[in-house]
Design a protein around this motif. Structure first.
Motif, short mmCIF file in Angstrom:
data_model
loop_
_atom_site.label_atom_id
_atom_site.label_comp_id
_atom_site.label_asym_id
_atom_site.label_seq_id
_atom_site.Cartn_x
_atom_site.Cartn_y
_atom_site.Cartn_z
N GLY A 20 -0.37 -36.41 17.25
CA GLY A 20 -0.10 -37.60 16.46
C GLY A 20 1.05 -38.41 17.02
O GLY A 20 1.60 -38.11 18.07
N ASP B 198 -3.68 -35.90 13.75
CA ASP B 198 -5.07 -35.49 13.95
C ASP B 198 -5.36 -34.31 13.03
O ASP B 198 -4.93 -33.18 13.28
CB ASP B 198 -5.31 -35.10 15.41
CG ASP B 198 -6.79 -34.94 15.73
OD1 ASP B 198 -7.51 -34.36 14.90
OD2 ASP B 198 -7.22 -35.39 16.80
N GLY C 8 -3.08 -40.76 7.98
CA GLY C 8 -2.19 -41.89 8.22
C GLY C 8 -1.21 -42.04 7.08
O GLY C 8 -1.59 -41.96 5.90
N LYS D 123 -8.33 -38.39 10.79
CA LYS D 123 -6.88 -38.50 10.92
C LYS D 123 -6.20 -38.59 9.55
O LYS D 123 -6.84 -38.89 8.53
CB LYS D 123 -6.52 -39.77 11.73
CG LYS D 123 -7.05 -39.78 13.18
CD LYS D 123 -6.30 -38.80 14.07
CE LYS D 123 -6.72 -38.90 15.53
NZ LYS D 123 -6.08 -39.98 16.26
N TYR E 191 5.49 -45.65 10.31
CA TYR E 191 4.10 -45.17 10.31
C TYR E 191 4.00 -43.85 11.04
O TYR E 191 4.69 -43.61 12.03
CB TYR E 191 3.20 -46.20 11.00
CG TYR E 191 1.75 -45.79 11.04
CD1 TYR E 191 0.98 -45.79 9.89
CD2 TYR E 191 1.16 -45.39 12.23
CE1 TYR E 191 -0.35 -45.41 9.91
CE2 TYR E 191 -0.18 -45.00 12.27
CZ TYR E 191 -0.93 -45.01 11.11
OH TYR E 191 -2.24 -44.63 11.12
N GLU F 203 0.79 -40.90 12.16
CA GLU F 203 -0.64 -40.58 12.17
C GLU F 203 -0.82 -39.22 12.83
O GLU F 203 -0.25 -38.94 13.89
CB GLU F 203 -1.43 -41.65 12.92
CG GLU F 203 -2.94 -41.48 12.82
CD GLU F 203 -3.69 -42.71 13.33
OE1 GLU F 203 -3.67 -43.74 12.62
OE2 GLU F 203 -4.25 -42.64 14.43
N SER G 117 -7.53 -46.70 14.66
CA SER G 117 -6.38 -46.10 14.00
C SER G 117 -6.41 -46.47 12.52
O SER G 117 -6.94 -47.52 12.15
CB SER G 117 -5.07 -46.59 14.64
OG SER G 117 -3.96 -46.24 13.85
N LEU G 118 -5.82 -45.61 11.68
CA LEU G 118 -5.76 -45.90 10.25
C LEU G 118 -4.71 -46.95 9.92
O LEU G 118 -4.64 -47.41 8.78
CB LEU G 118 -5.46 -44.61 9.47
CG LEU G 118 -6.49 -43.48 9.60
CD1 LEU G 118 -6.04 -42.27 8.78
CD2 LEU G 118 -7.86 -43.94 9.14
N VAL G 119 -3.90 -47.34 10.90
CA VAL G 119 -2.81 -48.27 10.63
C VAL G 119 -3.32 -49.63 10.13
O VAL G 119 -2.66 -50.29 9.33
CB VAL G 119 -1.93 -48.46 11.89
CG1 VAL G 119 -2.67 -49.21 12.98
CG2 VAL G 119 -0.63 -49.17 11.53
#
Length: 789
Positions: free
Chosen positions: A652, A677, A588, A586, A673, A675, A545-547
């Protein structure tokens, strides 16, 4: 790699200056990064110690009178081993020594010391010296030792690219220079003494690990004498960055530097029955190596052993109890070819970087074993005496033959951009020790095995080009057709998203694709895509994940008192799908702090509604319908999280990050947050927005406030209102209220409905009838009631 120029000139007799050699090698692709001039400079002469006496004021010092053939000088020394009749090197005032100290005439405890008797360290021939060097050569007094011993020679510092292992030896660099200056390469002429003892009666070789060691060759020498190396050997080793040890070890290092092929020497008395076995290591097998460290082997290494013990980790380092010492008399010489990939893996696994592994992992010549062995025997006999057994033991199980590569004349001239005549092409190939045979289209070239980098026609064209000289090719502007492919649809879409998010007040970040598996397991309870050779323990897997990257960026800013953060990133994430690593692109977005940090009148903080607002604006911008469906997600706060749906497909997630993120990153603020696709959205978005005609008839608006239980989704009521009449144009929420006169556990939500007909004006009576009927249905269906002011 360091290459002393005086060593280079031994093989190529050229009148080029040192600077010309460095520049020409660089222009041909053998990049010389530095031309090193030794610090040693001044006047150092050979002198004889005529008299030695105790210092009048110190019993730990001696006063010596030294004669340089013309004059006598007084000097003071702490080296008690200097005696009358010793021949020494004396440095005069103003001389800069190799350790960069400058000699000065000085008074030492009342006695004038006019010159300095030099140690090998001060002459640049040893890394650390304990005593004055006493000369054992037949050198006339007064001889300029800097010139006589060639201590002022310059050294080339060359950056050898990984694909050119042939240049990791002086002969390889000399071959390049010879081709460039059109001089013959004069390799060492080899001769040595042999006994009548056959090598087969002394050394036996067995190879069990053929993949790790396709070829193993060995020689035998008896009656060698281990002692310090002479000045010329010390000079060349030191100038090449190798510390002299003793004549046997120095000979092995010298031959490695000269040929580029590492060798190893064993004490014969430590090899059981003279039987050398090449095998693969066992997992967790223990060995003490020459660096005095014990290593636990991984089971991928190639070992050199006898019947009872390990003699060396092949191609990397010898074992501590198999090497040469002062008592060694008989030795076994090893020249082998090891699998480069296995050496690289073994070296990395054991965390050992040696001169040998550096060369083996790049690929040495598998077919130069006899030349290297012969040269090693010759050097050892020159330095340590001894005599060789007759012949060499050689086991070549998996032969590696030279490649044949076709070179077409038409292709050569096309790529070069100029016509190179046949004679010149053949001359260049011959100077690089490549055999060529004429064909109808060009040449069939036999590429020697010391050039593993040459495998295709373009490689040969590059060889011809760089030796011919790129500077000889006339410059010509390239002809490029004015036809641009432009951006792909995906690139255009990605740019559209980026510009929208920047316009929405977000800043773009770019983060590494790596993160910590421990972090993923604690925060998300996922099985990540792990790396076999991570850069660090904190970067041992790919991000799912980009988190993680966005949290790193947010935390970095917050630690520097920048608490109002709105970041986005468009990048790929990686995860396992049916045990197969998969990647997806993705979007984010992460937000925290004040909503408008520059507006002191606006004290609002970022909330989930702001993030939802960006999602709604993005939906409108892309002409798609992204909806949020409340869902419990493990790493988001319950009641403040949801899935993002497009055409009934999850694309997402959105929500507030759970407190475990705050704890892991030491952040106290609320963090939101989202996210998405990017690839799925790309397939659904419309490049052209659908337009509607402006209707001529007026709209009618009605509002209704409903008392709704806390936790009830207003989305269901909005959906019902949208389908309640054919005249519905728009439905939405205009107000939310909790407080006075509102029952506990309920909330007042005001919905608005806009009605419009396309062919006439609606009357109030008609709208009121439709609206009141709709409200009654809502109260009945959803169990809510109207709120009256």
């Amino acid at each position: 790699m360091l290459v002393p120029i005086e060593w280079l000139r031994e093989y190529v007799k050229t009148d080029w200056s040192d600077e010309e050699i460095a520049n020409t090698l660089t222009m041909s692709g053998t990049s010389v990064s530095n031309l090193i001039t030794p610090a040693l400079n001044g006047k150092i002469l050979c002198a004889l110690v005529k008299k030695v006496s105790i210092h009048p004021n110190s019993d730990k010092l001696h006063v010596c009178e030294v004669f340089d053939g013309s004059h006598t000088h007084t000097t003071v020394t702490s080296d008690m081993r200097v005696v009358e009749g010793s021949k020494v090197a004396i440095a005069f005032p103003g001389t800069t020594l190799a350790n960069e100290n400058i000699v000065e005439a000085t008074s030492i405890k009342g006695v004038n010391s006019q010159v300095v008797m030099c140690s090998l360290e001060e002459l640049g021939l040893e890394t650390k010296s304990e005593c004055v060097h006493q000369i054992d050569e037949d050198i006339p007094l007064g001889t300029d030792l800097i010139e006589f011993w060639k201590l002022n020679g310059k050294t080339l510092e060359i950056e050898i690219t990984p694909n050119r292992p042939d240049c990791l030896g002086v002969i390889g660099v000399a071959r390049e220079l010879a081709a460039l200056c059109r001089k013959p390469l004069e390799k060492p002429q080899i001769s040595f003494k042999e006994t009548d003892k056959a090598i087969a009666d002394l050394v036996e070789i067995s190879i069990d690990d053929v993949d790790g060691c396709p070829r193993y060759s060995a020689g035998f020498m008896e009656s060698v004498q281990v002692k310090p190396s002479p000045i010329w050997m010390r000079r060349r080793l030191m100038n090449s960055g190798i510390r002299p040890i003793n004549n046997i070890v120095d000979a092995s290092n010298y031959v490695m530097l000269e040929t580029g092929h590492p060798v190893h020497i064993f004490d014969y008395s430590k090899i059981s029955d003279g039987h050398i076995i090449v095998r693969k290591a066992l997992k967790d097998e223990q060995v003490l190596l020459l660096d005095e460290k014990t290593y636990s082997l991984k089971g991928i290494e190639t070992l050199i052993t006898d019947k009872t013990k390990i003699l060396a980790v092949g191609g990397i380092m010898g074992a501590a109890d198999s090497g040469v010492n002062d008592k060694t008399k008989d030795i076994v010489l090893e020249v082998a070819y090891f699998n480069p990939v296995r050496i690289r893996r073994s070296s990395k696994a054991l965390n050992i970087k040696s001169d040998a592994s550096y060369r083996f992992e790049r690929g040495v010549d598998p077919n130069d074993a006899f030349f290297v062995l012969s040269r090693l025997v010759q050097i050892i006999q020159q330095l340590a005496g001894g005599i060789a057994a007759k012949g060499f033991a050689d086991l070549y199980v998996k032969r590696i033959a030279p490649r044949e590569v076709a070179l077409r004349k038409s292709r050569l001239n096309l790529i070069m951009g100029t016509a190179v005549n046949d004679e010149k092409t053949e001359e260049i190939l011959k100077s690089l020790e490549m055999e060529s045979q004429k064909t109808s289209e060009g040449w069939k070239v036999i590429v020697p095995t010391f050039r593993p980098d040459i495998s295709i026609e373009e490689d040969l064209i590059e060889e011809v080009g760089r030796i011919y000289g790129y500077e000889k090719i006339s410059t010509q502007m390239p002809r490029i057709p004015a036809i641009g492919g432009g951006w792909s649809n995906l690139q255009t879409f990605r740019k559209k998203i980026r510009e929208f998010l920047i316009a929405s007040g977000l800043d773009e970040t770019m983060n590494l694709s790596f993160t910590s598996s421990k972090l993923i397991e604690q925060l998300m309870k996922l099985n990540p895509v792990r790396l076999n050779n991570p850069l660090t323990e904190e970067m041992d897997c790919l991000r799912p994940s980009l988190v993680f990257g966005l949290m790193d960026s947010l935390a970095y800013n917050m630690r520097r008192q920048l608490k109002d953060v709105k970041f986005f990133e468009i990048a790929k994430v990686y995860y396992l799908e049916n045990s197969t690593p998969t990647e997806r692109e993705k979007i984010g977005i992460i937000m925290s702090g004040q909503l408008n940090e520059d507006d002191y009148t606006d004290q609002r903080s970022v909330s989930l509604l702001n993030l939802k607002g960006i999602l709604d604006e993005l939906s409108d911008h892309l002409s798609i319908k992204l909806e949020v469906e409340p869902t419990q997600i493990d790493w988001l706060v319950s009641g403040r999280s949801g899935k993002i749906i497009l055409h009934d497909q999850p694309v997402g997630i959105i929500g507030m990050l759970s407190k475990i993120f705050n704890q892991m990153y030491d952040i106290k603020a609320e963090i939101y947050y989202m996210e998405l696709d990017l690839e799925v959205i790309f397939k659904s978005y419309k490049t052209v927005r659908q337009l509607k005609a402006i209707l001529n008839y007026p709209a009618v608006r009605r509002d209704i406030s409903l008392l709704i239980p806390v936790g009830f989704s207003s989305k269901e009521i909005i959906s019902f209102l949208n389908n309640s009449s054919e005249y519905i144009e728009k439905v939405g929420i205009s107000d939310v209220y909790r407080g006075k006169d509102i029952p506990e556990d309920t909330i007042s939500v005001t919905f608005y409905v806009i009605y419009r007909a396309i062919d006439r004006s609606l009357t109030d009576e008609e709208v009121n009838s439709i609206f009141e009927n709709t409200v009654r249905q809502i109260e009945t269906r959803f169990g809510v009631r109207r709120r009256f002011a």
